[in-house]
Design a protein around this motif. Structure first.
Motif, PDB file in Angstrom:
ATOM      1  N   ARG A  35      29.700  39.882  66.792  1.00 47.49           N
ATOM      2  CA  ARG A  35      29.721  38.756  65.865  1.00 47.49           C
ATOM      3  C   ARG A  35      29.589  39.231  64.421  1.00 47.49           C
ATOM      4  NH1 ARG A  35      26.296  35.668  63.103  1.00 47.49           N
ATOM      5  NH2 ARG A  35      24.539  36.951  63.773  1.00 47.49           N
ATOM      6  N   SER A  36      28.700  40.212  64.205  1.00 48.15           N
ATOM      7  CA  SER A  36      28.543  40.753  62.855  1.00 48.15           C
ATOM      8  C   SER A  36      29.832  41.426  62.388  1.00 48.15           C
ATOM      9  CB  SER A  36      27.390  41.761  62.828  1.00 48.15           C
ATOM     10  OG  SER A  36      26.179  41.152  63.203  1.00 48.15           O
ATOM     11  N   GLU A  37      30.469  42.164  63.320  1.00 40.34           N
ATOM     12  CA  GLU A  37      31.732  42.805  62.948  1.00 40.34           C
ATOM     13  C   GLU A  37      32.808  41.764  62.636  1.00 40.34           C
ATOM     14  OE1 GLU A  37      32.791  45.418  66.073  1.00 40.34           O
ATOM     15  OE2 GLU A  37      31.185  46.873  65.659  1.00 40.34           O
ATOM     16  N   ALA A  38      32.810  40.674  63.410  1.00 41.18           N
ATOM     17  CA  ALA A  38      33.782  39.615  63.137  1.00 41.18           C
ATOM     18  C   ALA A  38      33.529  38.971  61.785  1.00 41.18           C
ATOM     19  CB  ALA A  38      33.736  38.565  64.247  1.00 41.18           C
ATOM     20  N   GLU A  39      32.241  38.771  61.475  1.00 46.63           N
ATOM     21  CA  GLU A  39      31.916  38.205  60.162  1.00 46.63           C
ATOM     22  C   GLU A  39      32.312  39.164  59.049  1.00 46.63           C
ATOM     23  OE1 GLU A  39      27.794  37.334  60.328  1.00 46.63           O
ATOM     24  OE2 GLU A  39      28.042  35.485  61.499  1.00 46.63           O
ATOM     25  N   LEU A  40      32.074  40.486  59.280  1.00 44.73           N
ATOM     26  CA  LEU A  40      32.480  41.463  58.273  1.00 44.73           C
ATOM     27  C   LEU A  40      34.003  41.486  58.116  1.00 44.73           C
ATOM     28  CD1 LEU A  40      30.089  44.457  59.059  1.00 44.73           C
ATOM     29  CD2 LEU A  40      30.014  42.928  57.080  1.00 44.73           C
ATOM     30  N   ALA A  41      34.705  41.365  59.260  1.00 38.59           N
ATOM     31  CA  ALA A  41      36.168  41.337  59.179  1.00 38.59           C
ATOM     32  C   ALA A  41      36.650  40.120  58.416  1.00 38.59           C
ATOM     33  CB  ALA A  41      36.756  41.345  60.591  1.00 38.59           C
ATOM     34  N   ASN A  42      36.001  38.980  58.655  1.00 39.05           N
ATOM     35  CA  ASN A  42      36.373  37.772  57.926  1.00 39.05           C
ATOM     36  C   ASN A  42      36.051  37.916  56.442  1.00 39.05           C
ATOM     37  OD1 ASN A  42      37.226  34.910  57.873  1.00 39.05           O
ATOM     38  ND2 ASN A  42      35.098  34.546  57.327  1.00 39.05           N
ATOM     39  N   GLU A  43      34.895  38.543  56.171  1.00 34.54           N
ATOM     40  CA  GLU A  43      34.537  38.791  54.770  1.00 34.54           C
ATOM     41  C   GLU A  43      35.526  39.762  54.121  1.00 34.54           C
ATOM     42  OE1 GLU A  43      30.777  40.623  52.189  1.00 34.54           O
ATOM     43  OE2 GLU A  43      30.599  40.296  54.351  1.00 34.54           O
ATOM     44  N   SER A  44      35.942  40.782  54.883  1.00 33.62           N
ATOM     45  CA  SER A  44      36.921  41.730  54.346  1.00 33.62           C
ATOM     46  C   SER A  44      38.247  41.045  54.059  1.00 33.62           C
ATOM     47  CB  SER A  44      37.127  42.880  55.348  1.00 33.62           C
ATOM     48  OG  SER A  44      35.924  43.583  55.573  1.00 33.62           O
ATOM     49  N   LYS A  45      38.631  40.137  54.957  1.00 31.67           N
ATOM     50  CA  LYS A  45      39.877  39.409  54.722  1.00 31.67           C
ATOM     51  C   LYS A  45      39.793  38.590  53.445  1.00 31.67           C
ATOM     52  CE  LYS A  45      40.438  35.510  56.541  1.00 31.67           C
ATOM     53  NZ  LYS A  45      40.543  34.365  57.461  1.00 31.67           N
ATOM     54  N   THR A  46      38.650  37.888  53.272  1.00 34.84           N
ATOM     55  CA  THR A  46      38.486  37.084  52.053  1.00 34.84           C
ATOM     56  C   THR A  46      38.482  37.967  50.811  1.00 34.84           C
ATOM     57  OG1 THR A  46      37.178  35.500  53.335  1.00 34.84           O
ATOM     58  CG2 THR A  46      36.992  35.392  50.936  1.00 34.84           C
ATOM     59  N   ARG A  47      37.756  39.106  50.924  1.00 33.41           N
ATOM     60  CA  ARG A  47      37.708  40.018  49.789  1.00 33.41           C
ATOM     61  C   ARG A  47      39.078  40.631  49.516  1.00 33.41           C
ATOM     62  NH1 ARG A  47      33.685  42.621  51.480  1.00 33.41           N
ATOM     63  NH2 ARG A  47      34.787  44.330  52.501  1.00 33.41           N
ATOM     64  N   PHE A  48      39.815  40.929  50.588  1.00 37.21           N
ATOM     65  CA  PHE A  48      41.161  41.474  50.423  1.00 37.21           C
ATOM     66  C   PHE A  48      42.064  40.488  49.661  1.00 37.21           C
ATOM     67  CE2 PHE A  48      45.454  41.216  52.273  1.00 37.21           C
ATOM     68  CZ  PHE A  48      45.976  42.387  51.772  1.00 37.21           C
ATOM     69  N   LEU A  49      42.039  39.227  50.089  1.00 38.42           N
ATOM     70  CA  LEU A  49      42.881  38.231  49.420  1.00 38.42           C
ATOM     71  C   LEU A  49      42.504  38.091  47.954  1.00 38.42           C
ATOM     72  CD1 LEU A  49      43.043  35.478  52.187  1.00 38.42           C
ATOM     73  CD2 LEU A  49      44.820  37.116  51.552  1.00 38.42           C
ATOM     74  N   ALA A  50      41.186  38.085  47.684  1.00 33.79           N
ATOM     75  CA  ALA A  50      40.747  37.939  46.294  1.00 33.79           C
ATOM     76  C   ALA A  50      41.153  39.151  45.458  1.00 33.79           C
ATOM     77  CB  ALA A  50      39.233  37.736  46.258  1.00 33.79           C
ATOM     78  N   ASN A  51      40.924  40.353  46.006  1.00 32.87           N
ATOM     79  CA  ASN A  51      41.222  41.555  45.228  1.00 32.87           C
ATOM     80  C   ASN A  51      42.722  41.757  45.025  1.00 32.87           C
ATOM     81  OD1 ASN A  51      38.519  42.099  45.038  1.00 32.87           O
ATOM     82  ND2 ASN A  51      38.488  43.607  46.683  1.00 32.87           N
ATOM     83  N   VAL A  52      43.480  41.579  46.112  1.00 35.54           N
ATOM     84  CA  VAL A  52      44.925  41.775  45.992  1.00 35.54           C
ATOM     85  C   VAL A  52      45.531  40.744  45.051  1.00 35.54           C
ATOM     86  CG1 VAL A  52      47.090  41.669  47.271  1.00 35.54           C
ATOM     87  CG2 VAL A  52      45.150  42.930  48.208  1.00 35.54           C
ATOM     88  N   THR A  53      45.076  39.512  45.145  1.00 33.14           N
ATOM     89  CA  THR A  53      45.574  38.479  44.222  1.00 33.14           C
ATOM     90  C   THR A  53      45.265  38.852  42.786  1.00 33.14           C
ATOM     91  OG1 THR A  53      45.246  36.795  45.919  1.00 33.14           O
ATOM     92  CG2 THR A  53      45.468  36.032  43.653  1.00 33.14           C
ATOM     93  N   HIS A  54      44.044  39.368  42.576  1.00 28.43           N
ATOM     94  CA  HIS A  54      43.666  39.764  41.228  1.00 28.43           C
ATOM     95  C   HIS A  54      44.511  40.930  40.731  1.00 28.43           C
ATOM     96  CE1 HIS A  54      41.048  40.550  37.789  1.00 28.43           C
ATOM     97  NE2 HIS A  54      41.002  41.813  38.166  1.00 28.43           N
ATOM     98  N   GLU A  55      44.777  41.907  41.618  1.00 26.41           N
ATOM     99  CA  GLU A  55      45.540  43.083  41.212  1.00 26.41           C
ATOM    100  C   GLU A  55      47.019  42.772  41.014  1.00 26.41           C
ATOM    101  OE1 GLU A  55      44.441  46.038  40.359  1.00 26.41           O
ATOM    102  OE2 GLU A  55      42.399  45.323  40.673  1.00 26.41           O
ATOM    103  N   LEU A  56      47.537  41.840  41.805  1.00 27.24           N
ATOM    104  CA  LEU A  56      48.955  41.517  41.680  1.00 27.24           C
ATOM    105  C   LEU A  56      49.254  40.617  40.482  1.00 27.24           C
ATOM    106  CD1 LEU A  56      49.931  40.816  45.412  1.00 27.24           C
ATOM    107  CD2 LEU A  56      50.411  42.865  44.088  1.00 27.24           C
ATOM    108  N   ARG A  57      48.282  39.826  40.094  1.00 25.13           N
ATOM    109  CA  ARG A  57      48.548  38.831  39.060  1.00 25.13           C
ATOM    110  C   ARG A  57      48.914  39.486  37.724  1.00 25.13           C
ATOM    111  NH1 ARG A  57      44.001  36.218  39.170  1.00 25.13           N
ATOM    112  NH2 ARG A  57      44.686  34.703  40.733  1.00 25.13           N
ATOM    113  N   THR A  58      48.162  40.520  37.316  1.00 25.20           N
ATOM    114  CA  THR A  58      48.392  41.114  35.987  1.00 25.20           C
ATOM    115  C   THR A  58      49.774  41.757  35.869  1.00 25.20           C
ATOM    116  OG1 THR A  58      46.023  41.485  35.717  1.00 25.20           O
ATOM    117  CG2 THR A  58      47.510  42.764  34.312  1.00 25.20           C
ATOM    118  N   PRO A  59      50.184  42.666  36.776  1.00 25.76           N
ATOM    119  CA  PRO A  59      51.539  43.238  36.635  1.00 25.76           C
ATOM    120  C   PRO A  59      52.634  42.196  36.835  1.00 25.76           C
ATOM    121  CG  PRO A  59      50.534  43.966  38.675  1.00 25.76           C
ATOM    122  CD  PRO A  59      49.458  43.300  37.899  1.00 25.76           C
ATOM    123  N   LEU A  60      52.421  41.234  37.696  1.00 31.95           N
ATOM    124  CA  LEU A  60      53.437  40.204  37.891  1.00 31.95           C
ATOM    125  C   LEU A  60      53.598  39.355  36.630  1.00 31.95           C
ATOM    126  CD1 LEU A  60      52.861  38.993  41.573  1.00 31.95           C
ATOM    127  CD2 LEU A  60      54.846  40.185  40.648  1.00 31.95           C
TER     128      LEU A  60
END
Length: 636
Positions: free
Chosen positions: A354-379
């Protein structure tokens, strides 16, 4: 044979016919009712048989007194009334009281006619409580004693008032009848004593049989059965204790079980026993508690000092219920304990999942936030400047501006390409689809070429980039593409987190064990800087995908936080590992330890003197500013 004769006898049929609703009686109650009816019928028949004999022995000279004494056996007919009452109601205790009351009434009458308090027939008052004792009921026995005392008191009152004139005791007939009465009373009391002893022996045998049955059940079940008294001490422990905690049952007696309960769990253990013994009568739910019990190691059932160091904790679930006596008073508790260590491990595994699943879900959320942030400036850069180039009126035939805008678009596109490539590499590494191929190449040349590639970026940032390598290291059997990416990612990170005037050093050297001895079959790729450093508490988070020490959308440094993850993944694919040592405000050293030949792991080393288990802390580089100032040479 006797049982067969008794089953076929007419008396058995008569007694069964007098029982009150036999189908509602258990075997034990049915036997007690049948015995009561049979004995009282026998007494009544005996009374009828002795009545003519007493009448014949009375002489005419005795007159009315002898006639009264001839009625002595008639009281023995009163049990027939009790038999009739029991057959109609089925109340055995009340039937005993009825017999006692009628017998006491007849003794009052006959004693008042034969001397009052001096009558020999008073001995029958002592027989009454003895007979009522067959009921096995304290309440009935106490009432019978009260009846006897009241009868004795009433005889005394009659004797004092002279309401009935007693016959003289010197009369020969009265003496004969009195002697016979005493003899019969003694004989009847002896028979009652034999019946009581027989009944007690039967109950004792029944209890022993039940106890043996329960002990057999306790011996066959997989749970450990324990019996506790009111203080919580163990009075019985089943042999299952040997298989549960490898301890003999006798070692758990008294407070032996309590001493083996893990100290932090002892309050819960005592609380469960207390709650069990204080439960209300209508609450049938067992009290359950989970405790850890110290189990002896296998092969040693004693508690000697030699094996105490190898004792292990075993999770057990204990269910306990109150134990009551015949009157319903709680006298202790009976507990069943079973091993739930496997269930606890499964629960722990589920919790970790369950903890790993929560971490995976947190990683997914963090991934979306970080990638969106990184893609926005060059785009935004690409879209904005491309729109400007699409409108010639905004450029006004300014070729320099058009070139500048095109260069910005080119940089934004390259940045996006690098980000997408990094994401693809990370995805391939995590899915196991990233393939590495071992090749012979010069690792020192590869390191210096990486420094030359990053030298322009270092000079633009005002950072000194150095290289220092062991001279006897050249040829390795690794994946050159993976090693190049490792070094480029580490150098990029070092430059990004360093300020103008700082230094970055790249080196290749032999790995060393925790004693400082050189490992000939392992090398270290080290990138150290004198930049901003990392807080000690943030180091364990690094190396996870999309995690940075400054992990927020308002951070000062760009990047998706996957560089170190790629480095760690590529290191693992080549049978190596990565370690980080850093101090906030002083600098960071990242060490990647790899084998000289990735096809041979460290465990295949032929040198027995080499410590194959190398702690990460021993691979970290700690250098002061003076050492950094004396680096070998600056890469041109």
């Amino acid at each position: 044979m006797l049982d067969a004769i008794w089953d076929k006898s007419p008396l058995r049929s008569v007694i069964d016919g007098l029982l009150y609703e036999p189908s509602k009686l258990c075997d034990q109650d049915r036997a007690r009712h049948a015995l009561f009816i049979g004995v009282h019928l026998a007494v009544g028949l005996l009374a009828l048989a002795t009545l003519p004999i007493v009448i014949l022995t009375a002489s005419d000279a005795m007159g009315a007194a002898a006639s009264n004494l001839s009625l002595l056996p008639l009281w023995m007919l009163t049990p027939l009334i009790s038999v009739l009452y029991l057959s109609k109601t089925g109340k055995l205790g009340n039937a005993f009281l009825l017999t006692a009351s009628m017998t006491a009434a007849f003794i009052i009458w006959i004693a008042s006619m034969t001397g009052g308090l001096q009558s020999p027939h008073l001995i029958w008052l002592g027989v009454i409580p003895l007979e009522v004792a067959l009921s096995g009921n304290k309440r009935i026995i106490k009432r019978a004693l009260v009846i006897c005392l009241l009868a004795l008191g009433l005889i005394g009152c009659i004797d004092m008032t002279g309401f009935l004139k007693p016959a003289p005791l010197t009369n020969g007939g009265l003496s004969l009848v009195g002697a016979l009465s005493v003899m019969v009373a003694i004989l009847y009391a002896g028979m009652l004593a034999i019946r009581i002893e027989f009944l007690h022996r039967g109950r004792l045998c029944l209890l022993q049989a039940e106890e043996m049955r329960y002990r057999s059940i306790a011996d066959t079940v997989s749970d450990m059965i324990t019996r506790h008294d009111r203080s919580g001490d163990v009075t019985f422990a089943s042999p299952t204790a040997q298989s549960l905690i490898n301890v003999k049952p006798e070692h758990l007696m008294g407070n032996g079980l309590f001493q083996r309960v893990h100290i932090p769990d002892r309050p819960a253990f005592l609380q469960a026993l207390s709650d069990c013994m204080n439960k209300s009568d209508d609450d049938k739910t067992p009290v359950t508690v989970e405790v850890r019990i110290v189990a002896q190691p296998e092969g040693s059932a004693d508690a000697s000092d030699e094996v105490k160091g190898r004792e292990q904790l075993r999770w057990c679930e204990m269910k306990c219920a109150p134990e009551r006596d015949d009157s319903g008073v709680v006298i202790g508790a009976i507990a069943a304990s079973r091993d739930i260590s496997k269930r606890k491990k499964q629960q722990q595994a589920l919790e970790e999942a369950r903890s790993e699943a929560e971490l995976a879900n947190e990683s997914k959320t963090r991934f979306l936030a970080n990638v969106t942030h990184e893609l926005r400036t060059p785009l935004n850069t690409i879209i904005g400047f491309s729109e400007i180039l699409c409108h010639p009126d905004l450029v006004h035939d300014n070729e320099a501006k058009s070139i500048e805008y095109a260069e910005l678009i080119h940089k934004g596109g390259n940045h996006l390409l690098q980000l997408v490539n990094a994401l693809l590499d990370m995805s391939r590494i995590e899915s196991g689809n990233f393939e590495v191929e071992s090749q012979q190449f010069d690792i020192v040349d590869l390191s210096e070429s990486c420094c030359k590639m990053m030298q322009g970026d270092a000079e633009n940032r005002g950072i000194a980039l150095y290289s220092k390598n062991d001279e006897d290291i050249h040829e390795v059997c690794l994946d050159p593409r993976a090693c190049r990416q490792i070094l480029l990612n580490l150098i990029t990170n070092a430059l990004k987190f360093s300020d103008r005037g700082d230094k970055v050093m790249v080196s290749v050297r032999h790995a060393r064990d925790h004693r400082g001895r050189k490992l000939d079959h392992m090398i270290d790729l080290i990138v150290s800087d004198s930049g901003i450093g990392i807080d000690k508490q943030d180091i364990p988070k690094l190396g996870k995908p999309f995690v940075q020490a400054e992990n927020s959308l308002q951070r000062r440094f760009e990047g998706a936080g996957i560089g170190l993850s790629i480095v760690q993944g590529l290191s693992t694919l080549q049978n190596g590992h990565m370690s980080i040592d850093s101090e906030l405000g002083i600098g960071t050293t990242v060490t990647v330890t790899l084998p000289l030949d990735m096809t041979k792991t460290a465990l295949e080393s032929d040198d027995p003197s080499v410590d194959l288990i190398v702690p990460i802390e021993s691979l970290l580089i700690k250098e002061d500013t003076e050492t950094q100032a004396n680096r070998a040479h600056k890469v041109a």
